[in-house]
Design a protein around this motif. Structure first.
Motif, PDB file in Angstrom:
ATOM      1  N   ASN A   1       0.801  -1.230   0.000  1.00 34.90           N
ATOM      2  CA  ASN A   1       0.000   0.000   0.000  1.00 34.90           C
ATOM      3  C   ASN A   1       0.830   1.274   0.000  1.00 34.90           C
ATOM      4  N   HIS A   2       1.958   1.229  -0.681  1.00 33.36           N
ATOM      5  CA  HIS A   2       2.753   2.427  -0.925  1.00 33.36           C
ATOM      6  C   HIS A   2       2.665   2.779  -2.402  1.00 33.36           C
ATOM      7  N   TRP A   3       2.609   4.075  -2.695  1.00 31.89           N
ATOM      8  CA  TRP A   3       2.521   4.514  -4.083  1.00 31.89           C
ATOM      9  C   TRP A   3       3.913   4.583  -4.696  1.00 31.89           C
ATOM     10  N   GLU A   4       4.098   3.899  -5.809  1.00 32.82           N
ATOM     11  CA  GLU A   4       5.370   3.887  -6.530  1.00 32.82           C
ATOM     12  C   GLU A   4       5.179   4.561  -7.886  1.00 32.82           C
ATOM     13  N   LEU A   5       6.202   5.285  -8.329  1.00 33.86           N
ATOM     14  CA  LEU A   5       6.141   5.998  -9.605  1.00 33.86           C
ATOM     15  C   LEU A   5       6.945   5.265 -10.667  1.00 33.86           C
ATOM     16  N   GLU A   6       6.310   5.046 -11.812  1.00 32.84           N
ATOM     17  CA  GLU A   6       7.013   4.549 -12.997  1.00 32.84           C
ATOM     18  C   GLU A   6       6.845   5.592 -14.098  1.00 32.84           C
ATOM     19  N   GLU A   7       7.972   6.031 -14.674  1.00 33.39           N
ATOM     20  CA  GLU A   7       7.939   7.078 -15.690  1.00 33.39           C
ATOM     21  C   GLU A   7       8.252   6.513 -17.063  1.00 33.39           C
ATOM     22  N   TYR A   8       7.611   7.105 -18.062  1.00 42.24           N
ATOM     23  CA  TYR A   8       7.826   6.742 -19.464  1.00 42.24           C
ATOM     24  C   TYR A   8       8.173   8.023 -20.223  1.00 42.24           C
ATOM     25  N   LYS A   9       9.334   8.052 -20.861  1.00 45.07           N
ATOM     26  CA  LYS A   9       9.784   9.269 -21.542  1.00 45.07           C
ATOM     27  C   LYS A   9      10.157   9.037 -22.995  1.00 45.07           C
ATOM     28  N   SER A  10      10.079   7.800 -23.442  1.00 42.73           N
ATOM     29  CA  SER A  10      10.438   7.474 -24.822  1.00 42.73           C
ATOM     30  C   SER A  10       9.189   7.096 -25.615  1.00 42.73           C
ATOM     31  N   ILE A  11       9.112   7.593 -26.839  1.00 49.14           N
ATOM     32  CA  ILE A  11       7.976   7.296 -27.697  1.00 49.14           C
ATOM     33  C   ILE A  11       7.892   5.811 -28.033  1.00 49.14           C
ATOM     34  N   ASP A  12       8.981   5.087 -27.819  1.00 50.41           N
ATOM     35  CA  ASP A  12       9.018   3.660 -28.147  1.00 50.41           C
ATOM     36  C   ASP A  12       8.643   2.760 -26.972  1.00 50.41           C
ATOM     37  N   GLN A  13       8.301   3.371 -25.826  1.00 50.56           N
ATOM     38  CA  GLN A  13       7.915   2.572 -24.665  1.00 50.56           C
ATOM     39  C   GLN A  13       6.422   2.243 -24.699  1.00 50.56           C
ATOM     40  N   ASN A  14       6.043   1.279 -23.881  1.00 47.15           N
ATOM     41  CA  ASN A  14       4.634   0.912 -23.703  1.00 47.15           C
ATOM     42  C   ASN A  14       4.207   1.228 -22.280  1.00 47.15           C
ATOM     43  N   LEU A  15       3.099   1.929 -22.149  1.00 43.66           N
ATOM     44  CA  LEU A  15       2.536   2.212 -20.830  1.00 43.66           C
ATOM     45  C   LEU A  15       1.847   0.967 -20.300  1.00 43.66           C
ATOM     46  N   LEU A  16       2.324   0.464 -19.163  1.00 37.91           N
ATOM     47  CA  LEU A  16       1.714  -0.698 -18.531  1.00 37.91           C
ATOM     48  C   LEU A  16       0.700  -0.233 -17.493  1.00 37.91           C
ATOM     49  N   ILE A  17      -0.556  -0.654 -17.654  1.00 36.41           N
ATOM     50  CA  ILE A  17      -1.583  -0.433 -16.638  1.00 36.41           C
ATOM     51  C   ILE A  17      -1.802  -1.789 -15.981  1.00 36.41           C
ATOM     52  N   ALA A  18      -1.050  -2.040 -14.936  1.00 28.87           N
ATOM     53  CA  ALA A  18      -0.959  -3.385 -14.360  1.00 28.87           C
ATOM     54  C   ALA A  18      -2.280  -3.866 -13.786  1.00 28.87           C
ATOM     55  N   SER A  19      -3.050  -2.968 -13.171  1.00 27.89           N
ATOM     56  CA  SER A  19      -4.314  -3.387 -12.541  1.00 27.89           C
ATOM     57  C   SER A  19      -5.341  -3.855 -13.568  1.00 27.89           C
ATOM     58  N   LEU A  20      -5.150  -3.464 -14.829  1.00 28.15           N
ATOM     59  CA  LEU A  20      -6.057  -3.889 -15.903  1.00 28.15           C
ATOM     60  C   LEU A  20      -5.412  -4.931 -16.805  1.00 28.15           C
ATOM     61  N   ASN A  21      -4.114  -5.182 -16.575  1.00 25.99           N
ATOM     62  CA  ASN A  21      -3.359  -6.139 -17.387  1.00 25.99           C
ATOM     63  C   ASN A  21      -3.377  -5.755 -18.873  1.00 25.99           C
ATOM     64  N   ILE A  22      -3.119  -4.471 -19.147  1.00 29.43           N
ATOM     65  CA  ILE A  22      -3.030  -4.002 -20.524  1.00 29.43           C
ATOM     66  C   ILE A  22      -1.795  -3.112 -20.675  1.00 29.43           C
ATOM     67  N   ALA A  23      -1.312  -2.998 -21.909  1.00 30.99           N
ATOM     68  CA  ALA A  23      -0.177  -2.137 -22.221  1.00 30.99           C
ATOM     69  C   ALA A  23      -0.513  -1.332 -23.465  1.00 30.99           C
ATOM     70  N   ILE A  24      -0.128  -0.047 -23.479  1.00 26.74           N
ATOM     71  CA  ILE A  24      -0.461   0.855 -24.571  1.00 26.74           C
ATOM     72  C   ILE A  24       0.806   1.539 -25.070  1.00 26.74           C
ATOM     73  N   PRO A  25       1.150   1.444 -26.344  1.00 21.00           N
ATOM     74  CA  PRO A  25       2.334   2.121 -26.881  1.00 21.00           C
ATOM     75  C   PRO A  25       2.187   3.645 -26.780  1.00 21.00           C
ATOM     76  N   LEU A  26       3.241   4.311 -26.303  1.00 17.64           N
ATOM     77  CA  LEU A  26       3.194   5.771 -26.238  1.00 17.64           C
ATOM     78  C   LEU A  26       3.022   6.371 -27.631  1.00 17.64           C
ATOM     79  N   ARG A  27       3.548   5.698 -28.635  1.00 15.73           N
ATOM     80  CA  ARG A  27       3.410   6.203 -29.999  1.00 15.73           C
ATOM     81  C   ARG A  27       1.930   6.323 -30.382  1.00 15.73           C
ATOM     82  N   GLU A  28       1.110   5.408 -29.900  1.00 14.80           N
ATOM     83  CA  GLU A  28      -0.320   5.465 -30.205  1.00 14.80           C
ATOM     84  C   GLU A  28      -1.041   6.485 -29.321  1.00 14.80           C
TER      85      GLU A  28
END
Length: 243
Positions: free
Chosen positions: A208-235
């Motif tokens: 129950n601690h909040w952790e930060l994950e940052e995405y700064k590259s257009i080639d990365q995928n945003l992971l939304i772990a609680s929904l088990n989905i990943a979204i490309p930053l390019r999209e």
């Protein structure tokens, strides 16, 4: 109230390369800072005073019932917090492009799952601190009970996404996140920058601690772990001037 610097605009341009900044700085009699594509004067006179959203109703304090009646009759959205009503800022084209991309992508990825995304017309209430607000995107998951399409107010999102703008980013990162953290069901709070490529995902861990994950590259995928989905930053940033 706090002080906030306004980035310099030159010939209608507010984002610069490092080379452009250095050329500008070498020809300037004043000193400037350069950060994430923006140039800031180091002259204290260039600071502007900034407050949290300004109360928008003539009456200083309102009950929840008065706010809801006022809001239902208003064409503009307002937040409500501890008896005060605040006008919410409008969105620009870039913000709307990012919203459209995210909303369509998330909706597609959640098909067949017990979770649904909603846009900024979905009003959220946090009973723990009295806040009523309208997140850019909120995702609700129901495993044992059906979705109530007639409900005017919802209280139990799993994920909240806010698209940052110059006028709202400090509030979204600071006081608003503090209020959101009181939502018992919230697992992830995601901030998407509309001025540069950048996504911040605050995720609640197993202790129950909040952790930060940052995405700064257009080639990365945003992971939304609680929904088990990943979204490309390019999209996410498709059809914006950032790619």
């Amino acid at each position: 109230m706090r002080r906030e610097r306004t980035p310099i605009v030159i010939a209608g341009k507010s984002h610069f390369t490092e080379a452009e900044y250095l050329e500008f700085e070498n020809n300037s009699i004043e000193k400037h800072e350069f950060y994430e594509g923006k140039i800031f004067s180091m002259n204290e006179d260039e600071y502007r005073k900034v407050e949290d959203p300004e109360a928008a109703y003539h009456k200083r304090f309102m009950t929840e019932k008065e706010y809801l009646a006022f809001e239902d009759a208003s064409e503009q959205k307002h937040e409500y917090f501890q008896g005060e009503v605040f006008a919410m800022a409008g969105a620009g084209d870039q913000h709307n492009e990012i919203f459209s991309n995210l909303f369509i992508l998330i909706g597609s990825l959640l098909k067949g799952k017990p979770c649904r995304p909603y846009g900024s017309d979905k009003r959220l209430k946090i009973p723990q601190n009295s806040l009523y607000t309208y997140p850019d995107i909120s995702i609700y998951c129901k495993t044992n009970s059906p979705f109530d399409s007639s409900a005017k107010v919802s209280q139990d999102p799993t994920v909240i996404i806010e698209i940052l703008s110059e006028s709202t980013k400090d509030y979204d990162r600071g006081r608003k996140f503090k209020l959101y953290r009181e939502i018992p069901t919230l697992k992830e709070y995601i901030l998407v920058d509309s001025d540069l490529i950048g996504v911040e995902n605050f995720r609640l861990n197993t202790v129950n601690h909040w952790e930060l994950e940052e995405y700064k590259s257009i080639d990365q995928n945003l992971l939304i772990a609680s929904l088990n989905i990943a979204i490309p930053l390019r999209e996410i940033y498709e059809n914006t001037n950032l790619i």
